[in-house]
Write an enzyme that holds these catalytic residues in place. Sequence first.
Site, PDB file in Angstrom:
ATOM      1  CB  ALA A  77      -0.910   0.025   1.233  1.00 16.52           C
ATOM      2  CB  THR A 112       1.739   3.234   4.480  1.00 15.07           C
ATOM      3  OG1 THR A 112       3.145   3.101   4.253  1.00 15.07           O
ATOM      4  CG2 THR A 112       1.052   1.904   4.173  1.00 15.07           C
ATOM      5  CG  ASP A 151      -6.465   3.396  12.173  1.00 21.88           C
ATOM      6  OD1 ASP A 151      -5.665   3.187  11.232  1.00 21.88           O
ATOM      7  OD2 ASP A 151      -6.154   4.043  13.181  1.00 21.88           O
ATOM      8  CE1 TYR A 162      -2.704   4.553   3.823  1.00 23.48           C
ATOM      9  CE2 TYR A 162      -3.671   5.385   5.851  1.00 23.48           C
ATOM     10  CZ  TYR A 162      -3.101   4.356   5.131  1.00 23.48           C
ATOM     11  OH  TYR A 162      -2.937   3.133   5.720  1.00 23.48           O
TER      12      TYR A 162
END
Length: 302
Positions: free
Chosen positions: A65, A67, A107, A130
């Site tokens: 990903a 990040t 989250d 993001y």
Amino acid sequence: MTSLASNAGPILVTGGAGQLATSMVRLGGPRIHLVGRPAFDFDQPQTLAASFAAIQPVAVVNAAAWTAVDAAEANVEGATRANRDGPEILATLCAQAGIPLIHVSTDYVFDGDKGAPYIETDPTSPTGVYGRTKVDGEQAVLAANPRTIVLRTSWVYSATGKNFVRTMINAGEKNPVLRVVGDQFGGPTAADDLARAIVAILERIESGGWQDDYAGIYHAAGTGETTWHGLAVAALEVAARHGRTMPEVVAIKTADWPTPARRPMDSRLDCGKLERVFGIRLPPWRESLTNTVDELMAPSSL
């Protein structure tokens, strides 16, 4: 927990040298086939099909990903390719092969304003690029492959790679006073714990076959909660038992540490569904943090 049975096909794990991918290789056994850039690159879609064809996996874990939360604000296209477009292609390849995909999310799909731990059905409301691209990625992989499990996790750290825990321990050696945000709440997650959970899910699927009710979104984070300040203090205290310097750690407000992307103030995750469906509950975060810092402080890690 033992590694995966050795008498079945390969499992493709994306993420190169990332924390979770590294833990998957260590804990998943010889069936794990790790791929990363440049051979496997979401910016080069043709590499996905090539890796898939070469490995011919029986399951895929997407631990790759974008990040870099703040950098995503200035590179929407790059974050979108990494967090939505690439995973969608990967999910499509899985669908064509009729195999399960475990896709790792975050989250940060939530704004943190609920005031209580989030459950999987709570509306997403990301506060930055993001988070938005991760939401889009969740929706894309679920739509592309009916055998997809999305695991949302939070505050991941390990004894290797770049992460908050290692940053705090290194900073504590150089600075007598650290200022750390103390009004954001979440659940720290050891990469090893998340890897063990993924291995357990794969074992369940292999032992009993895929069940349609496995598909969907799950929360998978360390048990308990703290703030970034609390996590920093706890990590430094364990490091101090190994002879490291214990600095003063001052709690500051989010407003005192401005960043390009706004973080959720309270991104605690309710992980009850993961336990109900798969019987998996990640360990208390303090216990796992101690184990991780102990590993980090081992002579072979220094």
